[in-house]
Design a protein around this motif. Structure first.
Motif, PDB file in Angstrom:
ATOM      1  N   LEU A  31       0.820  -1.209   0.000  1.00 49.70           N
ATOM      2  CA  LEU A  31       0.000   0.000   0.000  1.00 49.70           C
ATOM      3  C   LEU A  31       0.855   1.262   0.000  1.00 49.70           C
ATOM      4  O   LEU A  31       0.482   2.281  -0.600  1.00 49.70           O
ATOM      5  N   LEU A  91       1.747   1.669  -3.574  1.00 52.83           N
ATOM      6  CA  LEU A  91       0.566   2.040  -4.365  1.00 52.83           C
ATOM      7  C   LEU A  91       0.165   3.494  -4.130  1.00 52.83           C
ATOM      8  O   LEU A  91      -0.348   4.161  -5.044  1.00 52.83           O
ATOM      9  N   ASN A  92       0.378   3.989  -2.928  1.00 51.33           N
ATOM     10  CA  ASN A  92       0.068   5.394  -2.647  1.00 51.33           C
ATOM     11  C   ASN A  92       0.936   6.325  -3.491  1.00 51.33           C
ATOM     12  O   ASN A  92       0.482   7.388  -3.941  1.00 51.33           O
ATOM     13  N   GLU A 135      -0.365   6.037  -7.202  1.00 46.39           N
ATOM     14  CA  GLU A 135      -1.620   6.745  -7.442  1.00 46.39           C
ATOM     15  C   GLU A 135      -1.380   8.183  -7.900  1.00 46.39           C
ATOM     16  O   GLU A 135      -2.113   8.712  -8.753  1.00 46.39           O
ATOM     17  N   VAL A 139      -6.856  -3.605  -0.449  1.00 44.72           N
ATOM     18  CA  VAL A 139      -7.918  -2.735  -0.962  1.00 44.72           C
ATOM     19  C   VAL A 139      -7.276  -1.628  -1.797  1.00 44.72           C
ATOM     20  O   VAL A 139      -6.525  -0.801  -1.279  1.00 44.72           O
ATOM     21  N   PHE A 140      -7.591  -1.623  -3.067  1.00 48.17           N
ATOM     22  CA  PHE A 140      -7.035  -0.626  -3.971  1.00 48.17           C
ATOM     23  C   PHE A 140      -7.806   0.686  -3.870  1.00 48.17           C
ATOM     24  O   PHE A 140      -9.031   0.688  -3.660  1.00 48.17           O
ATOM     25  N   SER A 141      -7.122   1.784  -4.052  1.00 55.46           N
ATOM     26  CA  SER A 141      -7.802   3.076  -4.130  1.00 55.46           C
ATOM     27  C   SER A 141      -8.685   3.089  -5.371  1.00 55.46           C
ATOM     28  O   SER A 141      -8.483   2.316  -6.321  1.00 55.46           O
ATOM     29  N   SER A 142      -9.679   3.965  -5.397  1.00 53.91           N
ATOM     30  CA  SER A 142     -10.599   4.020  -6.537  1.00 53.91           C
ATOM     31  C   SER A 142      -9.863   4.331  -7.830  1.00 53.91           C
ATOM     32  O   SER A 142     -10.205   3.802  -8.898  1.00 53.91           O
ATOM     33  N   LYS A 143      -8.825   5.154  -7.762  1.00 53.51           N
ATOM     34  CA  LYS A 143      -8.085   5.541  -8.960  1.00 53.51           C
ATOM     35  C   LYS A 143      -7.303   4.365  -9.545  1.00 53.51           C
ATOM     36  O   LYS A 143      -7.342   4.120 -10.755  1.00 53.51           O
ATOM     37  N   ILE A 144      -6.619   3.633  -8.688  1.00 57.45           N
ATOM     38  CA  ILE A 144      -5.849   2.493  -9.167  1.00 57.45           C
ATOM     39  C   ILE A 144      -6.772   1.362  -9.606  1.00 57.45           C
ATOM     40  O   ILE A 144      -6.528   0.698 -10.617  1.00 57.45           O
ATOM     41  N   LYS A 145      -7.852   1.151  -8.872  1.00 57.82           N
ATOM     42  CA  LYS A 145      -8.797   0.107  -9.267  1.00 57.82           C
ATOM     43  C   LYS A 145      -9.423   0.431 -10.619  1.00 57.82           C
ATOM     44  O   LYS A 145      -9.623  -0.468 -11.453  1.00 57.82           O
TER      45      LYS A 145
END
Length: 216
Positions: free
Chosen positions: A149, A152-153, A156, A190-196
């Motif tokens: 995470l 991923l941050n 993003e 849990v992926f952020s909405s942008k990455i998902k």
């Protein structure tokens, strides 16, 4: 054309992507994890992906396959966007989690390369030296997810569009999406909405399945 793959392999996903993105027909053939004979017959060593071209010859190496299809099928090349050194670095950071976080889950997803117990046993044994026991790796899930995470941050902030990470399709998408796609098998991630949105968009465009419904 026929593309020999493992479903879990991010390098195989790279090759699969270009066919989907350009709508070029290809037959997918999944090799068993412990099948040495087939790839050695084709290219002299055990590896995937392998493309059997229309003339019957074989082409290994994921990015060579991507380049071949992009430049020879369905019009002009589509991977023409600029690359990002920052995204390339984050891809490298995410790739290190393929072993301890994702590999122990592959054998539980019902993938075709693990259709036999001998194929599972070979995979587990071949990875053990690099990562230890699968049970020990699974026990580290929470800590590993926290580390992912953090990466991923950072990612993003760099993704420009769900249609292409740099705003225009490039080799960065070919290298980034497979790593993110395989992380979809981790249920607690849990992926952020942008990455998902990026993952789902690239999956649809490239016709590569995700693992959300099978996540463990």
């Amino acid at each position: 054309m026929k593309l020999y793959i493992y479903e879990h392999c991010p390098f195989c996903v790279r090759a699969r992507m270009i066919f989907g993105l350009k709508n070029v027909p290809v037959e997918l053939q999944v090799l068993l994890s412990d099948d040495f004979q087939s790839p050695e017959r084709m290219i002299g060593e055990k590896m995937a992906p392998i493309l059997q071209k229309d003339d019957g010859s074989y082409l290994p190496e994921s990015l060579d396959i991507v380049d071949y299809v992009d430049n020879n099928y369905a019009g002009n090349p589509i991977l023409i966007g600029d690359r990002s050194a920052n995204i390339a670095e984050l891809i490298k950071q995410l790739q290190q989690y393929d072993y301890k976080l994702v590999c122990p889950r592959y054998i539980k997803l019902g993938l075709a390369e693990f259709a036999t117990q001998s194929a599972i046993d070979y995979f587990v044994t071949s990875k053990k030296e690099k990562m230890g026991s699968f049970d020990q790796c699974m026990a580290q899930t929470d800590a590993l997810v926290a580390e992912v995470l953090t990466v991923l941050n950072k990612l993003e902030l760099l993704i420009i569009s769900p249609e292409a990470c740099n705003g225009q399709l490039s080799l960065d998408d070919i290298c980034l999406f497979p790593v993110l796609r395989n992380l979809t098998c981790v249920k607690s991630l849990v992926f952020s909405s942008k990455i998902k949105a990026y993952i789902q968009s690239m999956a649809k465009r490239s016709k590569v399945d995700l693992f959300f419904s099978k996540a463990i």
